[in-house]
Design a protein around this motif. Structure first.
Motif, PDB file in Angstrom:
ATOM      1  N   ALA A  28       1.664  -1.082   0.165  1.00  0.00           N
ATOM      2  CA  ALA A  28       0.245  -0.171  -0.299  1.00  0.00           C
ATOM      3  C   ALA A  28       0.680   1.364   0.333  1.00  0.00           C
ATOM      4  O   ALA A  28       0.480   2.420  -0.376  1.00  0.00           O
ATOM      5  CB  ALA A  28      -0.724   0.058   1.421  1.00  0.00           C
ATOM      6  N   GLU A  29       2.015   0.958   0.701  1.00  0.00           N
ATOM      7  CA  GLU A  29       3.100   2.145   0.545  1.00  0.00           C
ATOM      8  C   GLU A  29       3.658   2.404  -1.039  1.00  0.00           C
ATOM      9  O   GLU A  29       3.518   3.152  -1.117  1.00  0.00           O
ATOM     10  CB  GLU A  29       4.151   1.668   1.804  1.00  0.00           C
ATOM     11  N   CYS A  59      -9.704   7.005   5.180  1.00  0.00           N
ATOM     12  CA  CYS A  59      -9.412   6.254   3.525  1.00  0.00           C
ATOM     13  C   CYS A  59      -9.925   7.584   3.082  1.00  0.00           C
ATOM     14  O   CYS A  59      -8.730   7.414   1.664  1.00  0.00           O
ATOM     15  CB  CYS A  59     -10.149   4.833   3.769  1.00  0.00           C
ATOM     16  N   HIS A  60     -10.618   7.661   2.803  1.00  0.00           N
ATOM     17  CA  HIS A  60     -10.478   9.010   0.804  1.00  0.00           C
ATOM     18  C   HIS A  60      -9.675  10.036   1.501  1.00  0.00           C
ATOM     19  O   HIS A  60      -9.246  10.875   0.520  1.00  0.00           O
ATOM     20  CB  HIS A  60     -12.281   9.388   1.101  1.00  0.00           C
ATOM     21  N   ASP A  61      -8.845  10.050   2.543  1.00  0.00           N
ATOM     22  CA  ASP A  61      -7.770  11.532   2.825  1.00  0.00           C
ATOM     23  C   ASP A  61      -6.536  10.820   2.418  1.00  0.00           C
ATOM     24  O   ASP A  61      -5.160  11.001   2.556  1.00  0.00           O
ATOM     25  CB  ASP A  61      -7.938  11.877   4.525  1.00  0.00           C
ATOM     26  N   ILE A  62      -6.092   9.434   2.601  1.00  0.00           N
ATOM     27  CA  ILE A  62      -5.617   8.796   1.832  1.00  0.00           C
ATOM     28  C   ILE A  62      -5.108   8.132   0.906  1.00  0.00           C
ATOM     29  O   ILE A  62      -4.091   8.368  -0.248  1.00  0.00           O
ATOM     30  CB  ILE A  62      -5.083   7.549   3.060  1.00  0.00           C
ATOM     31  N   PHE A  63      -5.792   7.657   0.157  1.00  0.00           N
ATOM     32  CA  PHE A  63      -6.300   7.028  -1.123  1.00  0.00           C
ATOM     33  C   PHE A  63      -7.649   6.884  -1.553  1.00  0.00           C
ATOM     34  O   PHE A  63      -7.430   7.064  -3.191  1.00  0.00           O
ATOM     35  CB  PHE A  63      -5.796   5.561  -0.730  1.00  0.00           C
ATOM     36  N   THR A 103      -7.322   5.395  -7.472  1.00  0.00           N
ATOM     37  CA  THR A 103      -6.193   5.782  -6.075  1.00  0.00           C
ATOM     38  C   THR A 103      -5.404   6.681  -6.488  1.00  0.00           C
ATOM     39  O   THR A 103      -4.642   6.970  -7.516  1.00  0.00           O
ATOM     40  CB  THR A 103      -5.775   4.215  -5.612  1.00  0.00           C
ATOM     41  N   ARG A 104      -5.600   7.825  -5.350  1.00  0.00           N
ATOM     42  CA  ARG A 104      -5.149   9.090  -5.675  1.00  0.00           C
ATOM     43  C   ARG A 104      -3.882   8.704  -4.932  1.00  0.00           C
ATOM     44  O   ARG A 104      -3.518   7.946  -3.619  1.00  0.00           O
ATOM     45  CB  ARG A 104      -5.403  10.445  -5.026  1.00  0.00           C
ATOM     46  N   THR A 105      -2.327   8.695  -5.226  1.00  0.00           N
ATOM     47  CA  THR A 105      -0.682   8.516  -4.083  1.00  0.00           C
ATOM     48  C   THR A 105      -1.133  10.030  -3.928  1.00  0.00           C
ATOM     49  O   THR A 105      -1.330  11.216  -3.907  1.00  0.00           O
ATOM     50  CB  THR A 105       0.331   8.348  -5.447  1.00  0.00           C
TER      51      THR A 105
END
Length: 328
Positions: A34-35, A50-54, A84-86
């Motif tokens: 995931a990283e 979760c939506h703040d991360i990916f 998916t946003r990085t």
């Protein structure tokens, strides 16, 4: 404890990104993959929504959030297209599978497995564009071009020149070219497939193809084999060239040559020794018949005769008339 460590080791070894979220969508766990996908370390991810991360929150997540739906309906979702946003802001094309997980028969969260398919999507788009380009090229060919299943003789592809419209399912090549329910056979229409099977090499034959309008054309059929990895003939590429005009021109040329040869032969006959009667002046032909000079020459040349009398014959045959002409 060993059991928990084993599961964690398995999750950490996976090549796909794994997130575990609770019912509030807070991240409880993320693995090293995931990283690698998002750029957020487990320390940065755990405890965050979760939506703040990916999560990109794109149109692919229309309606209710997929993890929330899975937890509400308690039904897994497999291979859903997502974005998916990085950490750097890049958006990756991904496929996500989500399953609910339970404690004491109560759904307490969801496990998300995210696979990066960006390169796959790029490759698929490249293939799609190549297919569009190749289809346009094949349709632009002026000659009928088809790809045929070697076992069933069903058409797998046909360009516009071969079939101007949507190709019917399971249409056989002989139905299209010969309006026949049976494959080609016989010495006049040998089946190219059989020749390709025998030789394993490209084959060229001549066929007469008839269209739905009832018109038939002479075609030069070129067949090229397509083999699978085991060397088995699986398909045949076939393209046809209309040679009707060429064959007609060839026939006309051969007729002209034959006519010219006959004319030359006739001229040679007149150039040779002619057996002629010393008395009546008839000529004997090669069959032994005696012909007048007029009929013989007319038969062997394009010359035509007109008849008259020379001055000597007028004097001999009509002396009175000849004398009057001299006196007058």
């Amino acid at each position: 404890m060993k059991f928990i460590n084993l599961h964690k080791a398995i999750l950490n070894s996976m090549s796909e990104a794994v997130y575990v979220v609770d019912r509030d969508m807070d991240i409880l766990y993320s693995n090293p993959a995931a990283e690698r996908l998002t750029g957020f370390s487990p320390q940065e991810s755990v405890g965050q929504v979760c939506h703040d991360i990916f999560c990109e929150r794109s149109a692919l997540c229309s309606g209710i959030c997929p993890p929330r739906r899975v937890m509400q309906e308690q039904t897994p979702v497999l291979h859903k297209d997502a974005e998916t946003r990085t950490k750097s802001g890049e958006v990756r094309q991904t496929q996500i599978s989500i399953s609910p997980f339970y404690e004491k028969e109560e759904c307490v969260g969801a496990v998300l497995i995210i696979k990066d398919v960006t390169d796959l999507k790029v490759a698929e788009e490249k293939i799609r564009k190549q297919n569009v380009f190749l289809t346009a090229v094949i349709d632009a060919l002026p000659h009928p071009f088809t790809v045929i299943d070697a076992e069933t003789h069903h058409l797998k592809l046909a360009n516009y020149a071969a079939y101007p419209g949507k190709l019917p399912e399971n249409m056989a090549c002989h139905e299209l070219s010969h309006l026949s329910d049976a494959p080609c056979s016989g010495s006049d229409h040998p089946c190219p497939f059989e020749k390709v099977k025998e030789t394993g090499q490209p084959v060229t034959v001549e066929h007469t193809h008839c269209g739905a309008d009832g018109k038939c054309r002479d075609m030069e059929v070129h067949c090229f084999p397509i083999f699978d990895d085991r060397g088995t003939l699986v398909q045949v590429i076939e393209y046809c060239i209309d040679i009707s005009e060429r064959k007609q021109a060839t026939a006309e040329r051969e007729k002209l040559i034959k006519d010219l040869q006959k004319a030359v032969d006739d001229v040679k006959t007149l150039q040779g020794l002619l057996p002629i009667c010393a008395g009546c002046k008839k000529i004997r032909d090669d069959k032994g018949y005696w012909n007048t000079i007029e009929s013989y020459i007319s038969e062997h040349t394009d010359a035509e005769f007109t008849h008259g009398l020379c001055p000597d014959c007028i004097t001999r045959l009509y002396p009175g008339y000849a004398n009057r002409r001299k006196q007058g």
